[in-house]
Design an enzyme around this catalytic site. Sequence first.
Site, PDB file in Angstrom:
ATOM      1  N   GLU A  29       0.952  -0.909   0.040  1.00 47.28           N
ATOM      2  CA  GLU A  29       0.076  -0.202   0.077  1.00 47.28           C
ATOM      3  C   GLU A  29       0.772   1.256   0.011  1.00 47.28           C
ATOM      4  OE1 GLU A  29      -3.507   0.931  -0.346  1.00 47.28           O
ATOM      5  OE2 GLU A  29      -2.376   2.484  -0.590  1.00 47.28           O
ATOM      6  N   CYS A  59     -12.172   3.699   0.261  1.00 40.68           N
ATOM      7  CA  CYS A  59     -13.126   3.435   0.770  1.00 40.68           C
ATOM      8  C   CYS A  59     -13.112   4.042   2.401  1.00 40.68           C
ATOM      9  CB  CYS A  59     -13.749   2.194   0.994  1.00 40.68           C
ATOM     10  SG  CYS A  59     -15.170   1.786   2.103  1.00 40.68           S
ATOM     11  N   GLY A 110     -25.274  11.732  -9.724  1.00 42.19           N
ATOM     12  CA  GLY A 110     -24.694  10.168  -9.403  1.00 42.19           C
ATOM     13  C   GLY A 110     -24.820  10.307  -7.689  1.00 42.19           C
ATOM     14  N   THR A 160     -18.680  12.961 -11.882  1.00 45.62           N
ATOM     15  CA  THR A 160     -19.270  12.730 -12.963  1.00 45.62           C
ATOM     16  C   THR A 160     -18.440  10.982 -13.344  1.00 45.62           C
ATOM     17  OG1 THR A 160     -17.516  13.650 -14.202  1.00 45.62           O
ATOM     18  CG2 THR A 160     -19.665  14.737 -14.149  1.00 45.62           C
ATOM     19  N   ARG A 197     -15.882   7.518 -11.590  1.00 45.10           N
ATOM     20  CA  ARG A 197     -14.774   7.082 -11.457  1.00 45.10           C
ATOM     21  C   ARG A 197     -14.208   6.204 -12.442  1.00 45.10           C
ATOM     22  NH1 ARG A 197     -13.065   8.267  -6.336  1.00 45.10           N
ATOM     23  NH2 ARG A 197     -11.513   6.394  -6.305  1.00 45.10           N
ATOM     24  N   HIS A 236     -43.365  -6.118  14.846  1.00 44.46           N
ATOM     25  CA  HIS A 236     -44.072  -4.934  14.899  1.00 44.46           C
ATOM     26  C   HIS A 236     -43.664  -4.105  16.052  1.00 44.46           C
ATOM     27  CE1 HIS A 236     -47.135  -2.044  14.306  1.00 44.46           C
ATOM     28  NE2 HIS A 236     -47.561  -2.361  15.533  1.00 44.46           N
TER      29      HIS A 236
HETATM   30  P1  FAD Z   1      -9.582   1.147  -3.461  1.00 42.30           P
HETATM   31  O1  FAD Z   1     -10.330   1.254  -2.198  1.00 42.30           O
HETATM   32  O2  FAD Z   1      -9.652   2.328  -4.255  1.00 42.30           O
HETATM   33  O3  FAD Z   1      -8.199   0.926  -2.840  1.00 42.30           O
HETATM   34  C1  FAD Z   1      -7.141   0.647  -3.562  1.00 42.30           C
HETATM   35  C2  FAD Z   1      -5.795   1.206  -2.859  1.00 42.30           C
HETATM   36  O4  FAD Z   1      -4.693   0.632  -3.866  1.00 42.30           O
HETATM   37  C3  FAD Z   1      -5.702   2.415  -2.504  1.00 42.30           C
HETATM   38  O5  FAD Z   1      -5.255   2.834  -1.441  1.00 42.30           O
HETATM   39  C4  FAD Z   1      -4.317   2.873  -3.285  1.00 42.30           C
HETATM   40  O6  FAD Z   1      -3.495   3.829  -2.508  1.00 42.30           O
HETATM   41  C5  FAD Z   1      -3.512   1.242  -3.572  1.00 42.30           C
HETATM   42  N1  FAD Z   1      -2.619   1.369  -4.532  1.00 42.30           N
HETATM   43  C6  FAD Z   1      -3.026   1.530  -6.101  1.00 42.30           C
HETATM   44  N2  FAD Z   1      -1.994   1.215  -6.813  1.00 42.30           N
HETATM   45  C7  FAD Z   1      -1.007   0.832  -5.853  1.00 42.30           C
HETATM   46  C8  FAD Z   1       0.509   0.600  -6.172  1.00 42.30           C
HETATM   47  N3  FAD Z   1       0.993   0.355  -7.304  1.00 42.30           N
HETATM   48  N4  FAD Z   1       1.100   0.279  -5.088  1.00 42.30           N
HETATM   49  C9  FAD Z   1       0.534   0.210  -3.921  1.00 42.30           C
HETATM   50  N5  FAD Z   1      -0.623   0.549  -3.480  1.00 42.30           N
HETATM   51  C10 FAD Z   1      -1.405   0.884  -4.637  1.00 42.30           C
HETATM   52  N6  FAD Z   1     -18.635   2.347  -1.928  1.00 42.30           N
HETATM   53  C11 FAD Z   1     -19.740   1.446  -1.312  1.00 42.30           C
HETATM   54  O7  FAD Z   1     -19.902   0.206  -1.485  1.00 42.30           O
HETATM   55  N7  FAD Z   1     -20.449   2.193  -0.397  1.00 42.30           N
HETATM   56  C12 FAD Z   1     -20.211   3.498  -0.099  1.00 42.30           C
HETATM   57  O8  FAD Z   1     -21.001   4.313   0.813  1.00 42.30           O
HETATM   58  C13 FAD Z   1     -19.318   4.301  -0.824  1.00 42.30           C
HETATM   59  N8  FAD Z   1     -19.308   5.500  -0.717  1.00 42.30           N
HETATM   60  C14 FAD Z   1     -18.219   6.011  -1.400  1.00 42.30           C
HETATM   61  C15 FAD Z   1     -17.923   7.532  -1.213  1.00 42.30           C
HETATM   62  C16 FAD Z   1     -16.944   8.282  -2.012  1.00 42.30           C
HETATM   63  C17 FAD Z   1     -16.746   9.522  -1.796  1.00 42.30           C
HETATM   64  C18 FAD Z   1     -15.873   7.551  -2.865  1.00 42.30           C
HETATM   65  C19 FAD Z   1     -15.049   8.102  -3.877  1.00 42.30           C
HETATM   66  C20 FAD Z   1     -16.345   6.432  -3.154  1.00 42.30           C
HETATM   67  C21 FAD Z   1     -17.338   5.516  -2.476  1.00 42.30           C
HETATM   68  N9  FAD Z   1     -17.589   4.070  -2.607  1.00 42.30           N
HETATM   69  C22 FAD Z   1     -18.493   3.518  -1.744  1.00 42.30           C
HETATM   70  C23 FAD Z   1     -16.786   3.188  -3.528  1.00 42.30           C
HETATM   71  C24 FAD Z   1     -15.817   2.272  -2.851  1.00 42.30           C
HETATM   72  O9  FAD Z   1     -14.851   3.488  -2.141  1.00 42.30           O
HETATM   73  C25 FAD Z   1     -14.875   1.488  -3.853  1.00 42.30           C
HETATM   74  O10 FAD Z   1     -15.819   0.901  -4.511  1.00 42.30           O
HETATM   75  C26 FAD Z   1     -13.879   0.632  -3.130  1.00 42.30           C
HETATM   76  O11 FAD Z   1     -13.128   1.503  -2.355  1.00 42.30           O
HETATM   77  C27 FAD Z   1     -13.104  -0.258  -3.989  1.00 42.30           C
HETATM   78  O12 FAD Z   1     -12.177  -1.108  -3.333  1.00 42.30           O
HETATM   79  P2  FAD Z   1     -11.019  -1.433  -4.045  1.00 42.30           P
HETATM   80  O13 FAD Z   1     -10.045  -2.305  -3.082  1.00 42.30           O
HETATM   81  O14 FAD Z   1     -11.184  -1.824  -5.376  1.00 42.30           O
HETATM   82  O15 FAD Z   1      -9.946  -0.139  -4.173  1.00 42.30           O
HETATM   83  P1  NAI Z   2     -22.045   8.289 -11.023  1.00 42.04           P
HETATM   84  O1  NAI Z   2     -21.553   7.396 -12.253  1.00 42.04           O
HETATM   85  O2  NAI Z   2     -22.859   7.541  -9.964  1.00 42.04           O
HETATM   86  O3  NAI Z   2     -22.626   9.484 -11.300  1.00 42.04           O
HETATM   87  C1  NAI Z   2     -22.148  10.230 -12.405  1.00 42.04           C
HETATM   88  C2  NAI Z   2     -23.266  11.411 -13.253  1.00 42.04           C
HETATM   89  O4  NAI Z   2     -22.627  12.170 -13.795  1.00 42.04           O
HETATM   90  C3  NAI Z   2     -24.307  10.514 -13.869  1.00 42.04           C
HETATM   91  O5  NAI Z   2     -25.500  11.016 -13.477  1.00 42.04           O
HETATM   92  C4  NAI Z   2     -23.919  11.263 -15.523  1.00 42.04           C
HETATM   93  O6  NAI Z   2     -25.199  11.116 -16.214  1.00 42.04           O
HETATM   94  C5  NAI Z   2     -23.467  12.416 -14.935  1.00 42.04           C
HETATM   95  N1  NAI Z   2     -22.619  13.227 -15.808  1.00 42.04           N
HETATM   96  C6  NAI Z   2     -21.474  12.578 -16.615  1.00 42.04           C
HETATM   97  N2  NAI Z   2     -21.104  13.669 -17.352  1.00 42.04           N
HETATM   98  C7  NAI Z   2     -21.652  14.953 -17.090  1.00 42.04           C
HETATM   99  C8  NAI Z   2     -21.514  16.129 -17.759  1.00 42.04           C
HETATM  100  N3  NAI Z   2     -20.698  16.375 -18.691  1.00 42.04           N
HETATM  101  N4  NAI Z   2     -22.293  17.066 -17.220  1.00 42.04           N
HETATM  102  C9  NAI Z   2     -23.181  16.651 -16.104  1.00 42.04           C
HETATM  103  N5  NAI Z   2     -23.521  15.366 -15.742  1.00 42.04           N
HETATM  104  C10 NAI Z   2     -22.663  14.442 -16.257  1.00 42.04           C
HETATM  105  O7  NAI Z   2     -20.560   8.467 -10.423  1.00 42.04           O
HETATM  106  P2  NAI Z   2     -20.169   9.248  -8.995  1.00 42.04           P
HETATM  107  O8  NAI Z   2     -21.437   9.571  -8.462  1.00 42.04           O
HETATM  108  O9  NAI Z   2     -19.126  10.122  -9.321  1.00 42.04           O
HETATM  109  O10 NAI Z   2     -19.677   8.085  -8.183  1.00 42.04           O
HETATM  110  C11 NAI Z   2     -18.615   7.300  -8.846  1.00 42.04           C
HETATM  111  C12 NAI Z   2     -18.623   5.785  -8.297  1.00 42.04           C
HETATM  112  O11 NAI Z   2     -18.500   5.752  -6.704  1.00 42.04           O
HETATM  113  C13 NAI Z   2     -20.101   5.193  -8.419  1.00 42.04           C
HETATM  114  O12 NAI Z   2     -19.864   4.014  -9.733  1.00 42.04           O
HETATM  115  C14 NAI Z   2     -20.388   4.725  -7.260  1.00 42.04           C
HETATM  116  O13 NAI Z   2     -20.795   3.109  -7.273  1.00 42.04           O
HETATM  117  C15 NAI Z   2     -19.288   4.601  -6.040  1.00 42.04           C
HETATM  118  N6  NAI Z   2     -19.720   5.387  -5.184  1.00 42.04           N
HETATM  119  C16 NAI Z   2     -20.729   4.552  -4.227  1.00 42.04           C
HETATM  120  C17 NAI Z   2     -21.373   5.169  -3.094  1.00 42.04           C
HETATM  121  C18 NAI Z   2     -22.385   4.234  -2.577  1.00 42.04           C
HETATM  122  O14 NAI Z   2     -22.354   3.148  -2.805  1.00 42.04           O
HETATM  123  N7  NAI Z   2     -23.320   4.798  -1.512  1.00 42.04           N
HETATM  124  C19 NAI Z   2     -21.152   6.526  -2.909  1.00 42.04           C
HETATM  125  C20 NAI Z   2     -20.291   7.248  -3.537  1.00 42.04           C
HETATM  126  C21 NAI Z   2     -19.730   6.807  -4.628  1.00 42.04           C
END
Ligand code: FAD
Ligand code: NAI
Length: 462
Positions: free
Chosen positions: A33, A42, A178, A267, A269, A441
């Site tokens: 990491e 996450c 989104g 928009t 990831r 309930h």
């Molecule tokens: P990541 O969590 O992205 O972890 C990858 C790790 O690999 C990172 O720490 C990075 O530093 C490390 N890494 C990468 N390349 C290297 C390398 N070459 N050497 C060493 N280390 C490296 N998902 C949900 O299910 N529920 C939610 O509520 C939710 N909320 C979210 C809110 C936000 C704001 C965001 C941005 C995402 C959210 N997600 C949520 C999505 C969730 O965070 C991801 O789906 C999840 O973290 C993916 O896990 P992962 O293990 O694939 O990768």
């Molecule tokens: P998203 O894919 O959920 O939403 C992106 C939105 O941006 C879409 O509605 C799309 O139509 C819009 N968009 C794209 N281009 C645009 C433009 N040029 N102008 C205006 N709108 C535009 O992506 P988001 O919200 O960035 O989340 C990324 C990922 O993170 C998601 O895939 C989600 O699974 C994960 N995530 C999960 C959470 C959870 O499980 N509660 C919380 C936060 C993130």
Amino acid sequence: MANYDVIIIGSGPGGYVCAIRCAQLGLKVACVEGRETLGGTCLNVGCIPSKALLHASHMLHEAEHNFAAMGLMGKSPSVDWKQMLSYKQSTIEQNTKGIEFLFKKNKIDWLKGWGSIPEAGKVKVGDEVHSAKKIIIASGSEPASLPGVEVDEKVVVTSTGALELGKIPKKLVVIGAGVIGLELGSVYARLGSEVTVVEFLDAITPGMDAEVQKTFQRILKKQGLGFIMGAAVQKTEATKSKAKVTYKLRKDDSEHTLDADVVLLATGRKPYADGLGLDALGVAMTKRGQIAVNATWETNVPGIYAIGDAIEGPMLAHKAEDEGMAAAEQVAGRHGHVNYGVIPGVIYTHPEVANVGLTEQALKEEGRAYKVGKFSFMGNGRAKANFAGDGFVKILADKETDRILGAHIIGPAAGDLIHEICVAMEFGASAEDLAMTCHAHPTYSEAVREAALACGDGAIHM
Ligand code: FAD
Ligand code: NAI
């Protein structure tokens, strides 16, 4: 240099869960990491910090809107933003330290630094090259960029910057309706920002059940979020403390601008695999830039696997975790399995939104005969007592067999309620199975049972 059975690259929910399961299965494991702390997107800048801010801001909303009605009088709390951020930070630390503890407990080596794969069976971290029988890539994802929008993480921010703004913005423009845009948009709307969400499509949260989309948007509007739909953002122009967002309405191509103190780009990831050396290794990628894997999460290069956000499928922590466990089983010579048809999705706004399985739109496209059982939380005694009557449970079942095909919930604790339907679906249950199960309930979960009853002879309280 050390020899391992498995080296996992990345310690997010995919990587750390995979490492723990590998260790439990008797393998010698290391996890690479590059961040200062374990837990990936996450725990550090995703699920956990966003939920801490959602929780704190929801408490404020309750105090401002519902306390007086319950006879809880007095001035509502004022916001100490610095303290709220430090509460968020301490939540992150408790969780990331927890993973460090689990690594020690399971004798997993944390190789600190950024890893690369010079050849199959080798992982380089700093100047050291370690060997491993199997390598699992769990390198995650990063925010996607948008042409014309330059992120500085101060005024024009991604979710990472939005989780640690210097102050609460007066005007926040969110690009993208989104999951991230609506969760973090809700946080700032509750904290007093004027929030405007600019969305390219005509509906929010693409891919979700259409009725849920409409109800969700109506509720968010009532909470003060503004929406500009069918609008493509062209560019942002930022100074040190202000920004201008230019968008074009798709219906007539007219150009408009919005002023903002902060712009949140949300928009989507994209998978992250920079610096791993995958090109040189000849690891095949999908057209969408994900690492291509087969049904056992192995890439085209034998001995190299990939899981989580870096491969295809929903970018969700629990999907990454499930793949982490399944890939661990595979590399330990067992059989790993993920049921991609039963992965729930939850949006942690208030009310919460949750779904699993197929939508009505997907069933129509498949030409499948189905029935709908729907129940409003207005008919649920507990929800009414808790000012949480907005929303509904909708269960979709096969018309002939009654087997549950999907569920869509908007309402209180939707993110927890969805799981009884997930379990039912895993067991191939019918809506009647759910309807015949006694539900305590007064609980919100009675609304799930009522929706299941509505798939048959009818709900009782509707
Ligand atoms: P990541 O969590 O992205 O972890 C990858 C790790 O690999 C990172 O720490 C990075 O530093 C490390 N890494 C990468 N390349 C290297 C390398 N070459 N050497 C060493 N280390 C490296 N998902 C949900 O299910 N529920 C939610 O509520 C939710 N909320 C979210 C809110 C936000 C704001 C965001 C941005 C995402 C959210 N997600 C949520 C999505 C969730 O965070 C991801 O789906 C999840 O973290 C993916 O896990 P992962 O293990 O694939 O990768
Ligand atoms: P998203 O894919 O959920 O939403 C992106 C939105 O941006 C879409 O509605 C799309 O139509 C819009 N968009 C794209 N281009 C645009 C433009 N040029 N102008 C205006 N709108 C535009 O992506 P988001 O919200 O960035 O989340 C990324 C990922 O993170 C998601 O895939 C989600 O699974 C994960 N995530 C999960 C959470 C959870 O499980 N509660 C919380 C936060 C993130």
